[in-house]
Write an enzyme that holds these catalytic residues in place. Structure first.
Site, short mmCIF file in Angstrom:
data_model
loop_
_atom_site.label_atom_id
_atom_site.label_comp_id
_atom_site.label_asym_id
_atom_site.label_seq_id
_atom_site.Cartn_x
_atom_site.Cartn_y
_atom_site.Cartn_z
CG ASP A 510 -2.29 0.59 0.93
OD1 ASP A 510 -2.38 1.42 0.02
OD2 ASP A 510 -3.25 0.23 1.62
CG ASP A 580 -9.43 2.37 -0.44
OD1 ASP A 580 -8.93 1.29 -0.79
OD2 ASP A 580 -8.84 3.16 0.33
C1 GLA Z 1 -5.79 1.77 2.11
C2 GLA Z 1 -6.19 0.60 1.26
C3 GLA Z 1 -7.27 -0.20 1.99
C4 GLA Z 1 -6.72 -0.67 3.31
C5 GLA Z 1 -6.25 0.52 4.13
C6 GLA Z 1 -5.55 0.07 5.40
O1 GLA Z 1 -6.81 2.70 2.23
O2 GLA Z 1 -6.63 1.02 0.02
O3 GLA Z 1 -7.67 -1.30 1.20
O4 GLA Z 1 -5.67 -1.57 3.08
O5 GLA Z 1 -5.35 1.34 3.39
O6 GLA Z 1 -5.11 1.12 6.16
#
Ligand code: GLA
Length: 766
Positions: A510, A580
Site C-alpha cells: 500500500d 477503495d
Molecule cells: C488503504 C487501502 C485499503 C486498506 C487501508 C488500510 O486505504 O486502500 O484497502 O488496506 O489502506 O489502512
C-alpha cells in the site's frame, strides 16, 4: 542485394516511368525483398527479413531513402532522417503492404517568419533549441548559460528485437539514445530515451520525455483520458482535440488518481466503440509524469510523454546518463474497444512479471472492511475458517498487525509483529490458513512512517522534507525518502526479513498518501530534485530484488485504491487494487473506466457489505467481472448467505480464465448515469463467452432491458447458452450459432432496481 533490387523493382513497378518519378521507391523494396519472398510462404502474408526470422518484429532500414520501418501484428511505424539530419516521423497506423511506398523525409515549411520550420516538422525526439515552440523532449542548461540543444541523427543499430538510434547535439557531446521495441502480438511499441553527458562538465537536464508520437494529419481527433479522486477513480473523459495543448499530469511524486498516464485518440467520432482508428499510449512510470497533447495551426497532433518538467531538474555529471520512463504506444483499427483489448493482451502476455505464463488470480479474502485495525490471532482465524468454507484460495490480513498500530496514528515504519495481538508471532495464523487449504498474504505500507513510531524517532531525517519547514502529514504519516540509499536498504531488509521468516505468498503493498515538501537535504542543493527519479528507481529496485529472492511471492499495488496503477508498477507486480470504493453499483463505472487501460485480470474486485441493500448475487456479479475477492465480515453472514457465496465462488472458478484473460467487450457502458451495464468476455480460443448485465432501476415502473448483442464469437460454431444467475427471456433458444447470437441478440429479464444477470455461451461439445 543489387540483384534483388533490380529484380523486385522490375516486377513491382510496371513502368520504368514510375521508377524515374520516384527514385526512392525501389530502394525500400530492395531491403524488403527477402521479406517479400518469405511473405509468400507465410500465412500472415508477412515475414522477417532474411537472417532475422526469429526476431519478434520486422525492423528495416532503407539506406537509400534513410527510412526506418517497424512492423508487427496490424501496425506499421516509420520515420526517416531528413536533410537536416532530424528524425522525422513518417507513418504510424494500420499495417502497410510490404511494397507500399514510404517516401524519404523532408522538412516541412513553417509558412511565415513567425513559424520556424522545426515546429511543423514532426520529429521523433526534439531538443529545445533553434526556434522550437512546441513541447520539447529534452531541455538542458549548460554551465556556461547556453541552453540551445539541437539533436541530429548520429547512427543506429538493429538488434534482434529493437531498433536503437543515437542522436547528438550539433556541437556538444550530449547524446540521446532512442530505443524502439515492438511487441509482436499487439504491435504495441515501447519507446524510451537515454540522455548522456559526454562533455567534460556537469549539465542540468530540465525536461526529459520518453518520446513524441506524431499522428497522421486529421482535423477530427477526439481525445479520451482517465481522471478521478480517492474512491472515485477511473472516470473516462472525452473531448475534441482543438488547436492548443492539453496537459495530463501528476505532480504528486507518484502516479496519482487525479489523472492516469494513459490516453486514446480516435479519428472521427464513433458511437460504436469497436470500430474506427484509434491511437493510444501509456507511460511506464510510477512517479510524477506528464503527457502533453498538442495541435498546432497546421492541424498536426503530437503527444509527448515522460517526466513532468514541473519542478524537474536532473544534474548529470560528466559521464552520467539519465534514462527516461518507457512510453508505450499502439494503434487499433477496431475502435477504443480494440485498443483496450490490445493493451490487455500486452499487459498479461508481455508486461507483468510472470508473462506470458501468468497465474490466474486466486479468489482472495481480505480482512480490512471486516476488522479494520482490530486484527488478532483468534479473530483472523475465525475469518479464515469462514473464507475457506466458501472456496477462498488466498487469505490476506490487512492493516493493524504490526508495531503499536491501533489506528492510523501510530506504528507505520515498525514492521515487527504486535506482541499483544499475536503473542506467538504470525506462524500460528499462517499455519491455520495453510491447513485450511489457502495461501497467506499480508498488508504492508513500506514507504511510509508515522511520526509516532520507533523508526521516525530514530531517523527523523529519513523523510522527504525541506530543512526547517513544516512536514505536512496526511493520514498522520510522512513519506520516507526512498531515494536515500540507507532508506532503500532498510526497506528492503525489513521486507526480506518478513518474507524469510514467514511463509507469505502475497504482499498487498500500500501507499496511502502523495508527496509534500519533496526536499532531500542530505544531498547538494543542485541534486535535490533528483529525488523524483531516484525514488521511483529505488522502489522498482526493491521490488525487483524482492521478487528475485522470493520468486514465489506475488504483489498487489495499492495506493488508497487506484492511485498507483501504471505500466511501470505493473512490470513488477501481479495485480492492482483499483479503488477503495467497494459499492457494487459504483464499481460498475469504476471497473468500466479501469478497463480502458488495464486488464480485468489485473483488477481486484471484492464483494463487501458496502451497498448491503443490494442482493449478494448482484454484489458478486459486479465483482466477478474482475479478479474476485471477498472483503466482507463473513462472521456476520447468515448460513444462507454463505451458501450463496459458495455457489457464486464456484461459478466464478468456472469462468475465471475467460474473465481474467479473455477479450473484453464493453457492450453497454454504465457511464454518464446509464441505467444499464453489460460486459462480455470471450476466451482466446472463442470456446466460451461470459456476459454480465446490470440494471440500476427501471424508469416509469418498467422499461424493457436493452437487447444484448454479443461480439467476438465464432460465427459458424454452435454455442449453448446457460444462465449463471438471473433469468434469460423465456423464448431464448438453448443453442444457436455464434452468428445468430451476435445478430439476433439475447434478452434478459431485468426489471427491478439493482438486479443483475449473467450467462455463458459455450461452444457445443466443449
Ligand atoms: C488503504 C487501502 C485499503 C486498506 C487501508 C488500510 O486505504 O486502500 O484497502 O488496506 O489502506 O489502512
Amino acid at each position: 542485394m543489387f540483384f534483388f533490387k533490380r529484380a523486385f523493382c522490375a516486377r513491382s513497378n510496371r513502368s520504368s516511368q514510375s521508377r524515374l518519378r520516384n527514385p526512392h521507391k525501389c530502394a525500400m523494396h530492395s531491403v524488403s525483398f527477402f521479406a517479400a519472398v518469405l511473405s509468400l510462404l507465410s500465412p500472415l502474408g508477412w515475414s522477417q527479413p532474411a537472417g532475422a526470422q526469429s526476431a519478434p518484429a520486422a525492423i528495416r532500414y532503407d539506406s537509400s531513402t534513410r527510412v526506418f520501418r517497424i512492423d508487427a501484428a496490424d501496425v506499421t511505424y516509420a520515420f526517416g532522417i531528413n536533410e537536416k539530419e532530424e528524425l522525422q516521423s513518417l507513418y504510424w497506423g494500420k499495417r502497410l503492404a510490404i511494397n507500399d511506398p514510404l517516401q524519404a523525409a523532408h522538412r516541412r515549411k513553417g509558412g511565415s517568419s513567425f513559424d520556424p520550420d522545426v515546429n511543423v516538422t514532426p520529429q521523433e525526439m526534439v531538443g529545445w533549441g533553434g526556434g522550437l515552440y512546441v513541447e520539447p523532449d529534452v531541455k538542458i542548461t549548460f554551465p556556461d548559460g547556453n541552453r540551445d540543444l539541437v539533436l541530429h541523427y548520429l547512427d543506429h543499430t538493429i538488434e534482434a528485437n529493437a531498433l536503437i538510434v543515437r542522436m547528438k547535439d550539433i556541437q556538444r557531446d550530449v547524446f540521446v539514445t532512442l530505443r524502439y521495441e515492438m511487441n509482436t502480438d499487439t504491435g504495441i511499441l515501447a519507446r524510451t530515451a537515454r540522455i548522456e553527458n559526454k562533455t567534460q562538465t556537469p549539465l542540468t537536464v530540465e525536461e526529459a520525455e520518453a518520446a513524441t508520437w506524431n499522428l497522421p494529419a486529421s482535423r477530427d481527433y477526439q481525445l479520451s483520458y482517465l481522471t478521478g479522486r480517492w474512491a472515485g477513480e477511473w472516470a473516462l473523459q472525452h473531448q475534441a482535440i482543438n488547436p492548443g495543448k492539453t496537459i495530463l499530469e501528476s505532480r504528486r511524486g507518484s502516479t496519482g488518481d487525479e489523472s492516469n498516464p494513459w490516453f486514446a485518440i480516435e479519428r472521427g467520432n464513433h458511437s460504436d466503440e469497436d470500430n474506427g482508428d484509434v491511437w493510444f499510449g501509456a507511460l511506464g512510470w510510477s512517479g510524477s509524469w506528464q503527457i502533453a497533447i498538442e495541435k498546432n495551426y497546421a492541424e498536426q497532433v503530437r503527444v509527448t510523454g515522460g517526466f513532468t518538467p514541473f519542478d524537474f531538474s536532473y544534474r548529470l555529471a560528466a559521464g552520467e546518463s539519465l534514462q527516461t520512463p518507457t512510453f508505450y504506444g499502439g494503434y487499433s483499427h477496431d475502435g477504443i474497444g480494440g485498443a483496450s483489448r490490445l493493451l490487455h493482451r500486452f499487459e498479461l502476455n508481455a508486461l507483468v512479471p510472470q508473462a506470458p505464463h501468468r497465474r490466474l488470480r486466486p479468489v482472495l479474502y481480505n480482512s480490512w472492511e471486516a476488522t479494520e485495525f482490530n486484527v488478532d490471532e483468534a479473530g483472523q482465524e475465525a475469518l479464515a475458517e469462514k473464507a475457506a468454507s466458501i472456496g477462498v484460495e488466498r487469505f490476506v490480513m490487512d492493516d493493524g498487525w504490526f508495531g503499536q498500530r491501533k489506528d492510523d496514528h501510530a506504528g507505520l515504519g515498525d514492521w515487527y509483529v504486535n506482541p499483544v495481538k499475536f503473542p506467538h508471532g504470525l506462524k500460528p495464523l499462517i499455519d491455520k490458513v495453510h491447513a485450511l487449504g489457502m495461501d497467506f498474504g499480508l498488508w504492508v505500507e513500506p514507504e511510509m512512517v508515522n511520526p509516532d513510531s520507533d523508526l521516525y524517532r530514530a531517523h527523523p531525517d529519513w523523510v522527504l522534507n525541506f530543512t526547517g519547514r513544516p512536514r505536512s502529514e496526511e493520514r498522520n504519516q510522512l513519506v520516507l525518502n526512498l531515494a536515500r540509499p540507507d532508506v532503500r536498504a532498510h526497506v528492503f531488509e525489513v521486507l526480506d526479513k518478513l518474507l524469510s521468516t514467514y511463509d507469505i505468498s502475497f504482499l498487498k503493498w500500500d501507499y496511502n498518501r502523495n508527496w509534500s515538501e519533496p526536499g532531500w537535504p542530505a544531498v547538494a542543493p543542485e541534486d535535490e530534485k533528483r529525488v523524483y527519479v531516484a525514488y521511483v528507481q529505488n522502489l522498482y529496485g526493491i521490488l525487483r530484488e524482492l521478487r528475485a529472492k522470493h520468486p514465489g511471492v506475488e504483489i498487489e499495488s495499492c495506493s488508497g485504491g487506484g492511485a498507483r496503477v501504471d505500466l511501470g508498477i505493473l512490470g513488477l507486480t501481479d495485480e492492482v487494487w483499483p479503488s477503495d470504493n467497494t459499492n457494487a453499483f459504483d464499481r460498475l463505472s469504476i471497473q468500466d473506466g479501469f478497463t480502458y487501460a488495464y486488464a480485468p485480470g489485473l483488477m481486484m474486485s471484492w464483494v463487501t457489505d458496502s451497498h448491503k441493500s443490494t442482493s449478494l448475487e448482484y454484489r458478486f456479479l459486479s465483482a466477478m467481472q474482475g479478479s474476485l475477492g471477498i472483503g466482507a465480515n463473513l462472521k456476520d453472514w447468515s448460513p444462507a448467505n454463505l451458501d450463496t457465496a459458495r455457489k457464486m465462488v464456484a461459478q466464478y472458478k468456472q469462468v475465471r480464465p475467460t474473465v481474467q484473460d479473455g477479450a473484453l467487450y464493453r457492450l453497454i457502458s454504465p457511464r454518464d448515469g446509464s441505467e444499464y451495464s453489460v460486459t462480455e468476455s470471450v476466451s482466446a480460443d472463442l470456446h466460451q463467452a461470459v456476459v454480465f448485465a446490470f440494471l440500476h432501476s427501471s424508469p416509469m415502473s418498467y422499461a424493457a432491458y436493452p437487447r444484448i448483442y454479443p461480439r467476438g464469437l465464432d460465427e459458424k460454431a454452435v454455442y449453448r447458452i446457460t444462465a449463471l444467475d438471473g433469468q434469460l427471456a423465456r423464448e431464448t433458444p438453448a443453442a444457436a450459432s455464434g452468428a445468430f447470437w451476435m445478430q439476433a441478440g439475447i434478452d434478459v429479464n431485468l426489471w427491478a432496481d439493482f438486479q443483475a444477470a449473467a450467462f455463458t455461451l459455450q461452444k457445443e461439445g466443449e
